[in-house]
Scaffold this active site. Structure first.
Site, mmCIF file in Angstrom:
data_model
loop_
_atom_site.group_PDB
_atom_site.id
_atom_site.type_symbol
_atom_site.label_atom_id
_atom_site.label_comp_id
_atom_site.label_asym_id
_atom_site.label_seq_id
_atom_site.Cartn_x
_atom_site.Cartn_y
_atom_site.Cartn_z
ATOM 1 C CE LYS A 1 -3.590 -1.899 -0.238
ATOM 2 N NZ LYS A 1 -4.608 -3.118 0.373
HETATM 3 C C1 LIG Z 1 -5.690 -3.869 1.034
HETATM 4 C C2 LIG Z 1 -7.289 -3.639 0.824
HETATM 5 C C3 LIG Z 1 -7.467 -3.986 1.824
HETATM 6 C C4 LIG Z 1 -7.308 -5.204 3.166
HETATM 7 O O1 LIG Z 1 -5.875 -4.561 3.554
HETATM 8 P P1 LIG Z 1 -5.516 -4.799 5.083
HETATM 9 O O2 LIG Z 1 -5.005 -4.161 5.438
HETATM 10 O O3 LIG Z 1 -4.561 -6.206 3.948
HETATM 11 O O4 LIG Z 1 -6.617 -5.547 5.725
HETATM 12 C C5 LIG Z 1 -9.058 -4.201 2.412
HETATM 13 N N1 LIG Z 1 -10.139 -3.472 1.076
HETATM 14 C C6 LIG Z 1 -8.809 -3.028 0.079
HETATM 15 C C7 LIG Z 1 -9.798 -2.484 -1.815
HETATM 16 C C8 LIG Z 1 -8.022 -2.901 -0.451
HETATM 17 O O5 LIG Z 1 -7.041 -2.938 -1.331
#
Ligand SMILES: *Cc1c(COP(=O)(O)O)cnc(C)c1O
Length: 383
Positions: free
Chosen positions: A184
Site C-alpha cells: 500500500k
Molecule cells: C488491501 C485492501 C484491504 C485490506 O487491507 P489489509 O490491511 O490487508 O487488511 C481492504 N480493502 C481494499 C480495497 C484493499 O485494497
C-alpha cells in the site's frame, strides 16, 4: 535483465533504526510508538480526528462496522470492485453486503445506483476509493443523510487522497479505514488505522481491538491503578498494532506526501507515453484534488488485438510484473453462490475487470525501470 516486481515497499534506514530501537527497548507489542503513530496520523489527517491503530485494514473495517452497530440481518451497501476484505467483514457481523455497480470511468461505486439498492434492512454504505481516487462523497453523504445510513470508508488505497480539498479521513463519515499492507501507499508490514471524529466510536474501537478490555495495555502499565487490573466489557478481538509495526509507520507517514508526489509524477509520465495507444488511461482527480495513485490501472481496448491475460503474460516474458485489481466479488465462488450473483448484474464492474491491467507504480522504481515498462507496453501493443 532482472525481473521488475509489480510492487515493492520503500523502507530506509530511518525505519530500520526505529525497529531496532523498539527491539532494544523491550516494547514489542502496543506501547509508546503505537501511541505516537496514532497521534501523528490524527495530526496528519487533521480536523480533530482520532486514530486507532490496528493490525490490518480488515480488522479496522470490522471494528468500525461493529462500532456503528452493524449486526445480524442488516444490509450494508458496497461495491463489487474491491478486495474481498471489504465485504467479508460485513459477513463477520452476520450482515449481508449488497453490491452496487461501479461508474465505468472511475471504477468507484456509482452513487446514482445506490438508492435503488436501499431496503428497510440497509444500515450503512462502505465506499471504496479505488486506486486512490475519491468516490463522489458529496452524493454518498446526501443519500446517507436522507436514509439515515452510516458511512464507513474503505480508505485502503486513499492515503493521501482528497475530496473537495479535504483529506479522506477528515470528511463527515463515521469512520475511514486505511491499510498499511506491504504494497500500500505507506506500510507497516501489516497494519491499518481507523480514523473517526466520534469519541464514542473511537472508544468502542479501542476496547474491541484488544479483547474487549476497557483500557489498553499502554494505559494498563502506566496508570496509577494497580498494574494487574483490567476489566472485560465485551467479547473483543485481537487487532492491536505492535510497536514494531508502528516503528515503520512513524517514518513512512512522514514520507507519505513525498511518496504521493513521486507516484503522481510517474502516473503523468505513463499518461504521456501511452497517449494514442489502444487503451484507456486511468481517470484523474478533479483539479485541486489529490489522487493517491496507489494503483495505475489501464484498460485495454478490443482493438489492441491482445487479450488482457495474454498482455500480462507478454509483460511477464519481458520481465515485468503486472496485476489485476480486482477480480470483482461477483466472480468469486463464495459471493456468487451465496447471493446468486451474475456478471450481467454488474456490467461496468464486469467490463472493467475484463480490460484492467495494473502496471507497476511505486517509489522504489527508477526512471529506467519505468522506461522499461513503457517500452514493453509499446512493443506489445504495436504487434
Ligand atoms: C488491501 C485492501 C484491504 C485490506 O487491507 P489489509 O490491511 O490487508 O487488511 C481492504 N480493502 C481494499 C480495497 C484493499 O485494497
Amino acid at each position: 535483465m532482472s525481473f521488475l516486481p509489480f510492487a515493492l515497499p520503500d523502507i530506509c534506514e530511518d525505519e530500520i533504526n526505529e525497529v531496532l530501537d523498539s527491539l532494544r527497548s523491550g516494547w514489542l507489542t502496543t506501547g509508546p510508538k503505537t501511541k505516537r503513530f496514532e497521534e501523528d496520523f490524527a495530526a496528519f489527517i487533521g480536523n480533530n480526528s482520532e486514530a486507532i491503530a490496528v493490525n490490518s485494514a480488515t480488522a479496522g473495517l470490522h471494528l468500525a462496522l461493529e462500532a456503528v452497530g452493524i449486526t445480524a440481518g442488516d444490509e450494508v451497501i458496497t461495491t463489487p470492485y474491491t478486495f474481498t476484505a471489504t465485504a467479508e467483514v460485513i459477513r463477520y457481523l452476520g450482515a449481508d453486503p449488497v453490491l452496487v455497480d461501479i461508474d465505468a470511468a472511475t471504477f468507484n461505486i456509482d452513487p446514482s445506483k445506490i438508492e435503488a439498492a436501499i431496503t428497510s434492512r440497509t444500515k450503512a454504505i462502505v465506499p471504496v476509493h479505488f486506486a486512490g481516487l475519491s468516490c463522489d462523497m458529496q452524493a454518498i453523504f446526501s443519500i446517507a443523510r436522507k436514509h439515515n445510513l452510516k458511512v464507513v470508508e474503505d480508505a485502503a488505497h486513499a492515503l493521501p487522497t482528497t475530496c473537495n480539498g479535504k483529506l479522506i479521513g477528515a470528511l463527515e463519515s463515521d469512520a475511514a479505514v486505511f491499510s498499511f499492507y506491504a504494497t500500500k501507499t505507506i506500510t507497516t508490514g501489516e497494519g491499518g488505522m481507523v480514523v473517526t471524529h466520534s469519541p464514542e466510536l473511537a472508544k468502542r474501537c479501542r476496547i474491541m481491538r484488544l479483547h474487549g478490555i476497557s483500557r489498553d495495555a499502554f494505559d494498563r502499565y502506566t496508570s496509577i491503578k494497580p498494574a494487574w487490573h483490567y476489566e472485560v466489557v465485551a467479547p473483543g478481538f485481537k487487532y492491536n498494532m505492535t510497536d514494531i509495526a508502528a516503528s515503520l509507520g512513524i517514518h513512512q507517514l512522514k514520507k507519505a506526501k513525498a511518496f504521493q508526489q513521486k507516484r503522481s509524477q510517474m502516473a503523468a509520465t505513463y499518461d504521456s507515453a501511452f497517449y494514442g495507444l489502444p487503451l484507456t488511461l486511468p481517470p484523474h482527480a478533479p483539479d485541486n484534488d489529490t489522487h493517491a495513485w496507489h494503483l495505475y490501472v489501464i484498460r485495454l481496448h478490443d482493438k489492441a488485438g491482445i487479450s488482457r491475460d495474454s498482455f500480462i503474460g507478454a509483460m511477464a516474458e519481458k520481465g515485468i510484473g503486472c496485476s489485476v485489481h480486482f477480480i470483482p466479488l461477483h466472480l468469486h465462488p463464495y459471493w456468487r453462490d451465496l447471493y446468486g450473483l451474475k456478471p450481467e448484474d454488474f456490467p461496468n464492474a464486469q467490463s472493467g475487470f475484463e480490460q484492467a491491467v495494473s502496471l507497476p507504480l511505486y517509489t522504489k522504481m527508477s526512471e529506467e525501470d519505468q522506461q522499461r515498462v513503457i517500452q514493453a507496453v509499446k512493443e506489445i501493443l504495436a504487434c
